[in-house]
Scaffold this motif. Structure first.
Motif, PDB file in Angstrom:
ATOM      1  N   GLU A 243       2.972   6.527  11.613  1.00  0.00           N
ATOM      2  CA  GLU A 243       3.714   6.634  10.370  1.00  0.00           C
ATOM      3  C   GLU A 243       4.010   5.242   9.828  1.00  0.00           C
ATOM      4  OE1 GLU A 243       7.276   8.874  10.591  1.00  0.00           O
ATOM      5  OE2 GLU A 243       6.256  10.818  10.780  1.00  0.00           O
ATOM      6  N   CYS A 244       3.866   5.089   8.532  1.00  0.00           N
ATOM      7  CA  CYS A 244       4.122   3.800   7.901  1.00  0.00           C
ATOM      8  C   CYS A 244       5.095   3.993   6.748  1.00  0.00           C
ATOM      9  CB  CYS A 244       2.827   3.177   7.402  1.00  0.00           C
ATOM     10  SG  CYS A 244       3.073   1.638   6.487  1.00  0.00           S
ATOM     11  N   HIS A 245       6.176   3.204   6.745  1.00  0.00           N
ATOM     12  CA  HIS A 245       7.207   3.300   5.720  1.00  0.00           C
ATOM     13  C   HIS A 245       7.091   2.189   4.678  1.00  0.00           C
ATOM     14  CE1 HIS A 245       9.522   6.463   7.841  1.00  0.00           C
ATOM     15  NE2 HIS A 245       8.966   5.911   8.906  1.00  0.00           N
ATOM     16  N   CYS A 246       6.035   1.382   4.757  1.00  0.00           N
ATOM     17  CA  CYS A 246       5.859   0.284   3.806  1.00  0.00           C
ATOM     18  C   CYS A 246       5.511   0.814   2.418  1.00  0.00           C
ATOM     19  CB  CYS A 246       4.746  -0.657   4.266  1.00  0.00           C
ATOM     20  SG  CYS A 246       5.119  -1.558   5.793  1.00  0.00           S
ATOM     21  N   SER A 247       6.038   0.148   1.417  1.00  0.00           N
ATOM     22  CA  SER A 247       5.654   0.437   0.035  1.00  0.00           C
ATOM     23  C   SER A 247       4.621  -0.589  -0.406  1.00  0.00           C
ATOM     24  CB  SER A 247       6.880   0.363  -0.877  1.00  0.00           C
ATOM     25  OG  SER A 247       7.364  -0.982  -0.929  1.00  0.00           O
ATOM     26  N   ARG A 248       4.018  -0.353  -1.566  1.00  0.00           N
ATOM     27  CA  ARG A 248       3.078  -1.337  -2.102  1.00  0.00           C
ATOM     28  C   ARG A 248       3.767  -2.666  -2.342  1.00  0.00           C
ATOM     29  NH1 ARG A 248      -0.755   1.957  -6.458  1.00  0.00           N
ATOM     30  NH2 ARG A 248      -1.654   3.417  -4.946  1.00  0.00           N
TER      31      ARG A 248
ATOM     32  N   ALA B 249       2.832  -9.351  -0.628  1.00  0.00           N
ATOM     33  CA  ALA B 249       2.652 -10.717  -0.132  1.00  0.00           C
ATOM     34  C   ALA B 249       1.416 -10.851   0.752  1.00  0.00           C
ATOM     35  CB  ALA B 249       3.892 -11.165   0.644  1.00  0.00           C
ATOM     36  N   THR B 250       0.916  -9.747   1.290  1.00  0.00           N
ATOM     37  CA  THR B 250      -0.274  -9.785   2.153  1.00  0.00           C
ATOM     38  C   THR B 250      -1.515  -9.289   1.419  1.00  0.00           C
ATOM     39  OG1 THR B 250       0.129  -7.556   3.031  1.00  0.00           O
ATOM     40  CG2 THR B 250       1.157  -9.413   4.193  1.00  0.00           C
ATOM     41  N   GLY B 251      -1.436  -9.196   0.108  1.00  0.00           N
ATOM     42  CA  GLY B 251      -2.569  -8.715  -0.665  1.00  0.00           C
ATOM     43  C   GLY B 251      -2.854  -7.250  -0.431  1.00  0.00           C
ATOM     44  N   GLY B 252      -1.860  -6.502   0.015  1.00  0.00           N
ATOM     45  CA  GLY B 252      -2.028  -5.079   0.272  1.00  0.00           C
ATOM     46  C   GLY B 252      -2.618  -4.762   1.631  1.00  0.00           C
ATOM     47  N   ILE B 253      -2.893  -5.774   2.440  1.00  0.00           N
ATOM     48  CA  ILE B 253      -3.481  -5.558   3.768  1.00  0.00           C
ATOM     49  C   ILE B 253      -2.366  -5.361   4.787  1.00  0.00           C
ATOM     50  CG2 ILE B 253      -4.855  -6.592   5.615  1.00  0.00           C
ATOM     51  CD1 ILE B 253      -6.529  -7.941   3.486  1.00  0.00           C
ATOM     52  N   HIS B 254      -2.351  -4.205   5.413  1.00  0.00           N
ATOM     53  CA  HIS B 254      -1.310  -3.840   6.375  1.00  0.00           C
ATOM     54  C   HIS B 254      -1.745  -4.214   7.787  1.00  0.00           C
ATOM     55  CE1 HIS B 254       1.233  -1.386   8.949  1.00  0.00           C
ATOM     56  NE2 HIS B 254       2.037  -1.199   7.919  1.00  0.00           N
ATOM     57  N   ARG B 255      -0.928  -5.028   8.456  1.00  0.00           N
ATOM     58  CA  ARG B 255      -1.164  -5.327   9.869  1.00  0.00           C
ATOM     59  C   ARG B 255       0.046  -5.014  10.726  1.00  0.00           C
ATOM     60  NH1 ARG B 255      -5.017  -4.244  11.620  1.00  0.00           N
ATOM     61  NH2 ARG B 255      -4.982  -5.645  13.406  1.00  0.00           N
ATOM     62  N   ARG B 256       1.187  -4.859  10.108  1.00  0.00           N
ATOM     63  CA  ARG B 256       2.385  -4.411  10.820  1.00  0.00           C
ATOM     64  C   ARG B 256       3.368  -3.888   9.785  1.00  0.00           C
ATOM     65  NH1 ARG B 256       6.672  -7.966  10.574  1.00  0.00           N
ATOM     66  NH2 ARG B 256       6.204  -9.998   9.632  1.00  0.00           N
ATOM     67  N   CYS B 257       4.200  -2.941  10.190  1.00  0.00           N
ATOM     68  CA  CYS B 257       5.159  -2.371   9.252  1.00  0.00           C
ATOM     69  C   CYS B 257       6.262  -3.391   8.970  1.00  0.00           C
ATOM     70  CB  CYS B 257       5.757  -1.085   9.816  1.00  0.00           C
ATOM     71  SG  CYS B 257       4.602   0.310   9.741  1.00  0.00           S
ATOM     72  N   ILE B 258       6.493  -3.650   7.694  1.00  0.00           N
ATOM     73  CA  ILE B 258       7.513  -4.623   7.302  1.00  0.00           C
ATOM     74  C   ILE B 258       8.568  -3.981   6.404  1.00  0.00           C
ATOM     75  CG2 ILE B 258       5.978  -6.606   7.541  1.00  0.00           C
ATOM     76  CD1 ILE B 258       5.469  -6.504   4.557  1.00  0.00           C
ATOM     77  N   ALA B 259       8.589  -2.658   6.341  1.00  0.00           N
ATOM     78  CA  ALA B 259       9.582  -1.959   5.526  1.00  0.00           C
ATOM     79  C   ALA B 259      10.974  -2.237   6.059  1.00  0.00           C
ATOM     80  CB  ALA B 259       9.298  -0.462   5.524  1.00  0.00           C
ATOM     81  N   THR B 260      11.906  -2.411   5.144  1.00  0.00           N
ATOM     82  CA  THR B 260      13.289  -2.684   5.552  1.00  0.00           C
ATOM     83  C   THR B 260      14.094  -1.412   5.773  1.00  0.00           C
ATOM     84  OG1 THR B 260      13.911  -2.865   3.220  1.00  0.00           O
ATOM     85  CG2 THR B 260      13.283  -4.906   4.368  1.00  0.00           C
ATOM     86  N   ALA B 261      13.583  -0.283   5.335  1.00  0.00           N
ATOM     87  CA  ALA B 261      14.289   0.989   5.511  1.00  0.00           C
ATOM     88  C   ALA B 261      13.259   2.100   5.615  1.00  0.00           C
ATOM     89  CB  ALA B 261      15.232   1.245   4.337  1.00  0.00           C
ATOM     90  N   PRO B 262      13.585   3.162   6.375  1.00  0.00           N
ATOM     91  CA  PRO B 262      12.641   4.282   6.477  1.00  0.00           C
ATOM     92  C   PRO B 262      12.552   5.050   5.171  1.00  0.00           C
ATOM     93  CG  PRO B 262      14.707   4.810   7.572  1.00  0.00           C
ATOM     94  CD  PRO B 262      14.794   3.362   7.186  1.00  0.00           C
ATOM     95  N   ARG B 263      11.380   5.630   4.939  1.00  0.00           N
ATOM     96  CA  ARG B 263      11.164   6.457   3.756  1.00  0.00           C
ATOM     97  C   ARG B 263      11.166   7.922   4.159  1.00  0.00           C
ATOM     98  NH1 ARG B 263       5.848   4.175   0.833  1.00  0.00           N
ATOM     99  NH2 ARG B 263       6.320   6.007  -0.460  1.00  0.00           N
TER     100      ARG B 263
END
Length: 302
Positions: free
Chosen positions: A100-105, A110-124
């Motif tokens: 599960e990933c809670h990151c938004s666009r 800052a990473t050009g949309g490339i996800h390598r780790r979840c950096i969301a500050t709050a769950p969605r």
């Protein structure tokens, strides 16, 4: 690699009428399937309802029929195949290959949309589910048109989405599951999907599915230089002279002109084209749509 009899497919999204670029992909995949004495299936990729146009799927099928590109077997519709996608997703989750990933666009900007780790500050409340792409993941394959293609999936793509936050299935997972379920041995499609292939091969490896052969055909571009499906030039193809239109696309596929006698009827043209098609003549470069129309207009002079 596939060992079963040849089975190809054409898989349009019902977002509008078939344009010349779509018809080129359909024609090329049909030719290779017929030349191999195999089957050619059609699958409607209707898993994105907000982008669908009412009646588009029926119109696309009617256009294929008008050009003599008739599929084998029943038409498959992705909207009815959710249970297959869920089973594959559950397997990936159980294996630890999806999460599960809670990151938004905005989180990933800052990473050009490339996800390598979840950096969301709050769950969605509506997290997406992504594939966990291993560090150093390198996928390479041999494309019948473009030769050796390789991609560092972790660095160039990252952890890609399998189930969207809005609950809709992502293309990569659905295409892989459907190709396996339908026994597709050869994927022949437009070169805009060339960079999707490593992701799909990675999924096939993780799910224990066969990897089909691939051939990516040249794109047709509008006058604005964009591929037709993203361009105002994506007009419906003219079916009043199907053999002439297909001969224009035939020339865009790098093929030598067929004798005029073989172009007088649609069945005659399709039979001659099937016998004469040479995959090693297909160009890798994109082609202006105007070239396809010019080739069709001068077909009678060749």
């Amino acid at each position: 690699m596939p060992t079963s009899p040849y089975r190809g497919r054409f898989a349009p999204s019902p977002t509008g009428p078939l344009h010349a670029g779509s018809l080129l992909a359909a024609f090329g995949s049909w030719l290779l399937a017929r030349q191999a004495g195999g089957e050619w299936r059609v699958r409607i990729e209707d898993i994105d309802p907000p982008r669908e146009v009412a009646g588009a799927a029926a119109g696309q099928l009617a256009t294929l029929a008008a050009f003599g590109l008739l599929p084998d077997g029943a038409i498959a519709y992705q909207h009815a195949r959710g249970a297959l996608y869920r089973a594959a997703l559950d397997r990936l989750l159980l294996q630890g290959d999806a999460f599960e990933c809670h990151c938004s666009r905005a989180d990933l900007a800052a990473t050009g949309g490339i996800h390598r780790r979840c950096i969301a500050t709050a769950p969605r409340p509506d997290p997406a589910i992504r594939l966990r792409v291993p560090d150093g993941c390198h996928i390479a394959f041999d494309d019948a048109v473009h030769g050796r293609v390789s991609q560092r999936v972790d660095l160039e793509v990252g952890d890609f989405v399998l189930l969207r936050a809005d609950g809709l299935w992502a293309y990569q997972l659905a295409a892989v599951v459907d190709d396996a379920a339908q026994g597709i041995t050869d994927v022949v499609r437009g070169a805009d999907l060339l960079d999707s292939t490593p992701r799909q091969i990675l999924l096939q490896h993780l799910l224990g599915l066969p990897v089909p052969r691939h051939a990516h055909l040249p794109l047709l571009l509008g006058e604005d230089g964009r591929k037709l499906s993203k361009s105002d030039a994506a007009l419906p193809v003219d079916a009043t002279d199907p053999a002439g239109t297909l001969h224009g696309l035939w020339r865009c596929l790098g093929q030598a002109p067929l004798p005029a006698a073989d172009r007088r009827t649609l069945p005659g043209f399709l039979a001659a084209a099937t016998a004469a098609f040479q995959l090693d003549r297909v160009p890798t470069r994109a082609i202006p749509r105007s070239a396809a129309m010019h080739n069709a207009n001068v077909a009678g002079d060749a």
